[in-house]
Design a protein around this motif. Structure first.
Motif, PDB file in Angstrom:
ATOM      1  N   ASP A 266      23.746  19.130 134.706  1.00 21.53           N
ATOM      2  CA  ASP A 266      23.342  18.180 135.741  1.00 21.53           C
ATOM      3  C   ASP A 266      24.554  17.803 136.595  1.00 21.53           C
ATOM      4  OD1 ASP A 266      22.098  16.317 137.315  1.00 21.53           O
ATOM      5  OD2 ASP A 266      21.684  14.881 135.723  1.00 21.53           O
ATOM      6  N   GLU A 267      24.725  18.493 137.719  1.00 21.79           N
ATOM      7  CA  GLU A 267      25.872  18.272 138.607  1.00 21.79           C
ATOM      8  C   GLU A 267      27.183  18.280 137.809  1.00 21.79           C
ATOM      9  OE1 GLU A 267      25.728  17.828 141.914  1.00 21.79           O
ATOM     10  OE2 GLU A 267      23.837  16.904 142.462  1.00 21.79           O
ATOM     11  N   PRO A 268      27.458  19.335 137.038  1.00 21.85           N
ATOM     12  CA  PRO A 268      28.591  19.287 136.098  1.00 21.85           C
ATOM     13  C   PRO A 268      29.967  19.302 136.742  1.00 21.85           C
ATOM     14  CG  PRO A 268      27.667  21.492 136.154  1.00 21.85           C
ATOM     15  CD  PRO A 268      26.762  20.620 136.988  1.00 21.85           C
ATOM     16  N   VAL A 269      30.061  19.660 138.027  1.00 18.19           N
ATOM     17  CA  VAL A 269      31.387  19.741 138.650  1.00 18.19           C
ATOM     18  C   VAL A 269      31.526  18.835 139.868  1.00 18.19           C
ATOM     19  CG1 VAL A 269      31.787  22.094 137.830  1.00 18.19           C
ATOM     20  CG2 VAL A 269      30.722  21.745 140.070  1.00 18.19           C
ATOM     21  N   SER A 270      30.507  18.067 140.210  1.00 12.05           N
ATOM     22  CA  SER A 270      30.540  17.282 141.454  1.00 12.05           C
ATOM     23  C   SER A 270      31.570  16.148 141.403  1.00 12.05           C
ATOM     24  CB  SER A 270      29.157  16.702 141.758  1.00 12.05           C
ATOM     25  OG  SER A 270      28.753  15.802 140.750  1.00 12.05           O
ATOM     26  N   ALA A 271      31.936  15.677 140.194  1.00 13.87           N
ATOM     27  CA  ALA A 271      32.896  14.583 140.078  1.00 13.87           C
ATOM     28  C   ALA A 271      34.328  15.073 139.920  1.00 13.87           C
ATOM     29  CB  ALA A 271      32.525  13.694 138.890  1.00 13.87           C
ATOM     30  N   LEU A 272      34.546  16.392 140.037  1.00 17.05           N
ATOM     31  CA  LEU A 272      35.862  16.976 139.782  1.00 17.05           C
ATOM     32  C   LEU A 272      36.519  17.459 141.072  1.00 17.05           C
ATOM     33  CD1 LEU A 272      34.872  19.162 136.682  1.00 17.05           C
ATOM     34  CD2 LEU A 272      35.693  16.794 136.698  1.00 17.05           C
TER      35      LEU A 272
ATOM     36  N   PHE B  68      20.736  24.677 136.347  1.00 23.94           N
ATOM     37  CA  PHE B  68      21.942  24.175 136.992  1.00 23.94           C
ATOM     38  C   PHE B  68      21.557  23.323 138.196  1.00 23.94           C
ATOM     39  CE2 PHE B  68      25.906  24.064 139.205  1.00 23.94           C
ATOM     40  CZ  PHE B  68      26.902  24.263 138.255  1.00 23.94           C
ATOM     41  N   VAL B  69      21.757  22.019 138.077  1.00 20.51           N
ATOM     42  CA  VAL B  69      21.387  21.076 139.133  1.00 20.51           C
ATOM     43  C   VAL B  69      22.608  20.808 140.015  1.00 20.51           C
ATOM     44  CG1 VAL B  69      20.592  18.730 139.607  1.00 20.51           C
ATOM     45  CG2 VAL B  69      19.645  20.002 137.669  1.00 20.51           C
ATOM     46  N   SER B  70      22.429  20.924 141.326  1.00 19.25           N
ATOM     47  CA  SER B  70      23.540  20.688 142.226  1.00 19.25           C
ATOM     48  C   SER B  70      23.036  20.418 143.642  1.00 19.25           C
ATOM     49  CB  SER B  70      24.484  21.898 142.243  1.00 19.25           C
ATOM     50  OG  SER B  70      25.575  21.684 143.122  1.00 19.25           O
ATOM     51  N   HIS B  71      23.864  19.740 144.436  1.00 17.34           N
ATOM     52  CA  HIS B  71      23.584  19.598 145.863  1.00 17.34           C
ATOM     53  C   HIS B  71      24.489  20.520 146.672  1.00 17.34           C
ATOM     54  CE1 HIS B  71      27.022  16.890 145.161  1.00 17.34           C
ATOM     55  NE2 HIS B  71      27.380  17.239 146.382  1.00 17.34           N
ATOM     56  N   ASP B  72      25.369  21.247 145.986  1.00 17.78           N
ATOM     57  CA  ASP B  72      26.348  22.109 146.635  1.00 17.78           C
ATOM     58  C   ASP B  72      25.840  23.552 146.663  1.00 17.78           C
ATOM     59  OD1 ASP B  72      28.560  23.634 147.396  1.00 17.78           O
ATOM     60  OD2 ASP B  72      29.983  22.296 146.407  1.00 17.78           O
ATOM     61  N   LEU B  73      25.451  24.028 147.847  1.00 23.23           N
ATOM     62  CA  LEU B  73      24.886  25.368 147.961  1.00 23.23           C
ATOM     63  C   LEU B  73      25.888  26.461 147.605  1.00 23.23           C
ATOM     64  CD1 LEU B  73      22.602  23.795 149.377  1.00 23.23           C
ATOM     65  CD2 LEU B  73      22.397  25.718 150.959  1.00 23.23           C
ATOM     66  N   SER B  74      27.178  26.233 147.886  1.00 25.42           N
ATOM     67  CA  SER B  74      28.169  27.254 147.577  1.00 25.42           C
ATOM     68  C   SER B  74      28.295  27.467 146.069  1.00 25.42           C
ATOM     69  CB  SER B  74      29.524  26.879 148.181  1.00 25.42           C
ATOM     70  OG  SER B  74      30.003  25.653 147.636  1.00 25.42           O
ATOM     71  N   VAL B  75      28.173  26.390 145.304  1.00 25.88           N
ATOM     72  CA  VAL B  75      28.215  26.495 143.841  1.00 25.88           C
ATOM     73  C   VAL B  75      26.984  27.238 143.331  1.00 25.88           C
ATOM     74  CG1 VAL B  75      28.102  25.175 141.688  1.00 25.88           C
ATOM     75  CG2 VAL B  75      29.660  24.460 143.513  1.00 25.88           C
ATOM     76  N   ILE B  76      25.819  26.875 143.848  1.00 28.88           N
ATOM     77  CA  ILE B  76      24.572  27.542 143.448  1.00 28.88           C
ATOM     78  C   ILE B  76      24.622  29.024 143.809  1.00 28.88           C
ATOM     79  CG2 ILE B  76      22.099  27.702 143.940  1.00 28.88           C
ATOM     80  CD1 ILE B  76      22.697  25.365 142.169  1.00 28.88           C
TER      81      ILE B  76
ATOM     82  N   ARG C  62      16.650  26.204 155.466  1.00 32.06           N
ATOM     83  CA  ARG C  62      17.529  26.652 156.555  1.00 32.06           C
ATOM     84  C   ARG C  62      18.488  25.539 156.970  1.00 32.06           C
ATOM     85  NH1 ARG C  62      16.953  30.905 160.164  1.00 32.06           N
ATOM     86  NH2 ARG C  62      18.223  30.724 162.049  1.00 32.06           N
ATOM     87  N   MET C  63      17.984  24.299 157.012  1.00 32.35           N
ATOM     88  CA  MET C  63      18.827  23.168 157.370  1.00 32.35           C
ATOM     89  C   MET C  63      19.961  22.998 156.364  1.00 32.35           C
ATOM     90  SD  MET C  63      17.957  19.103 157.384  1.00 32.35           S
ATOM     91  CE  MET C  63      18.335  19.014 155.629  1.00 32.35           C
ATOM     92  N   LEU C  64      19.633  23.070 155.059  1.00 33.15           N
ATOM     93  CA  LEU C  64      20.656  22.940 154.026  1.00 33.15           C
ATOM     94  C   LEU C  64      21.686  24.052 154.133  1.00 33.15           C
ATOM     95  CD1 LEU C  64      18.621  22.012 150.802  1.00 33.15           C
ATOM     96  CD2 LEU C  64      20.039  20.489 152.174  1.00 33.15           C
ATOM     97  N   ARG C  65      21.212  25.267 154.313  1.00 37.86           N
ATOM     98  CA  ARG C  65      22.133  26.405 154.399  1.00 37.86           C
ATOM     99  C   ARG C  65      23.075  26.280 155.591  1.00 37.86           C
ATOM    100  NH1 ARG C  65      20.140  31.999 156.716  1.00 37.86           N
ATOM    101  NH2 ARG C  65      20.355  30.657 158.556  1.00 37.86           N
ATOM    102  N   ASP C  66      22.540  25.940 156.742  1.00 35.56           N
ATOM    103  CA  ASP C  66      23.357  25.891 157.953  1.00 35.56           C
ATOM    104  C   ASP C  66      24.305  24.697 157.965  1.00 35.56           C
ATOM    105  OD1 ASP C  66      22.063  28.161 158.709  1.00 35.56           O
ATOM    106  OD2 ASP C  66      20.803  27.219 160.237  1.00 35.56           O
TER     107      ASP C  66
END
Length: 322
Positions: A179-185, A210-218, A252-256
């Motif tokens: 659950d967002e395992p790297v967002s605080a690092l 794997f939960v994340s808001h970071d598309l590059s990590v996903i 598309r909005m998230l990606r761009d």
């Protein structure tokens, strides 16, 4: 790929009381009908803006939050029907790594006690045998044996997250919810932790949600991804296909909007209207229509059905217009 986790119709609504002196009850539709599956040894991503319901859905799968309705099957077993010893056995096979490495460890317990407690609770090992297994876990995540007798405050954020990963590995699970395992690092530490998780997937055959808001990590970590908006999955499929040829305007909005190494190659950002609506009062029809420049009358009145081909699906009235 054989599914190890299958989720269908998952819902979780919360009742919130607001107002004084006449309080009013409001229902927040945190997760409102979610379907997905995860294969053995697969990394499955869940992505979306804050408040979209991705963490709630992931925790409901483990029954850390009890879902209201829906089906959850893990390796053929009904997770929602499990009770007592059967639920305890399931919990050994499904573990979680939390987002915040600072609050997820008990500050009053040594690392040794943190790692040996699950072994004792599940009757796996005690005493010197448990300590030996804890030492092996620390070695696997890149920490020395001396860490066993120290406390969480003596470690950096990245080291604490490695301890959290070691704790999740203690019971030899088949599935880990990250659950967002790297967002605080820090960014450099993020890379180290992600590489560790990838190595564990390879050597242990782990499956991840794997939960994340970071598309590059996903994009780097996962094989398939589900894009969530206001409690529902709006697009799902292989990561490369979803991000290269998104069918839903929200994807598309998230990606761009995601940072890229060369901003000059980004092109024109899509025009997005308004703010994210409240999950307590989602718009009628397609929930994204108030913010979508391509919305038509049918988008405002009818929620779109799910259309899928070659494992890539979306819930959009105009999936090929994006």
């Amino acid at each position: 790929m054989t599914p190890i986790l299958e989720v269908a119709g998952l819902r979780k609504h919360f009742t919130v009381v607001k107002g004084f002196p006449r309080p009013v009850k409001t229902v927040v539709r945190a997760v409102d009908g979610v379907d997905f599956s995860v294969g053995e040894g697969e990394a499955f991503g869940m992505v979306g803006e804050s408040g979209c319901g991705k963490s709630t859905a992931a925790r409901a799968v483990l029954r850390l939050i009890e879902p209201d309705t829906g089906e959850i099957h893990f390796a053929g077993e009904d997770v929602r029907a499990a009770r007592g010893a059967s639920l305890t056995a399931l919990r050994r096979r499904m573990q979680i790594v939390f987002q915040d490495p600072y609050s997820s460890l008990n500050p009053r317990r040594t690392i040794g006690r943190t790692l040996t407690e699950p072994l004792a609770v599940h009757g796996i090992a005690r005493g010197t045998r448990a300590r030996s297994q804890a030492t092996a876990l620390l070695d696997e995540v890149g920490l020395p044996e001396s860490a066993l007798d120290r406390y969480p405050h003596e470690f950096s954020g990245g080291q604490r997250q490695r301890i959290g990963i070691a704790r999740a590995l203690a019971l030899k699970p088949q599935l880990i919810v990250a659950d967002e395992p790297v967002s605080a690092l820090d960014v450099s530490v993020q890379a180290q932790v992600l590489l560790l998780l990838k190595e564990l997937q390879k050597h242990r055959g782990l499956a991840y949600v794997f939960v994340s808001h970071d598309l590059s990590v996903i994009r780097w970590f996962c094989a398939r991804v589900a894009v969530m908006y206001l409690g529902r999955i709006v697009e799902q499929g292989p990561v490369a296909r979803v991000f290269s040829s998104p069918r839903h305007p929200y994807t598309r909005m998230l990606r761009d909007a995601s940072p890229i190494p060369d901003p000059s190659k980004r092109g024109v950002l899509p025009r997005v209207l308004g703010e994210i609506p409240s999950a307590a009062a989602p718009p009628p029809g397609c929930h994204f229509h108030p913010r979508c420049p391509r919305a038509t009358e049918v988008c405002r009145t009818t929620y779109p059905g799910w259309e899928e081909s070659a494992g890539h699906g979306s819930a959009c009235h105009h999936p090929h217009a994006t």
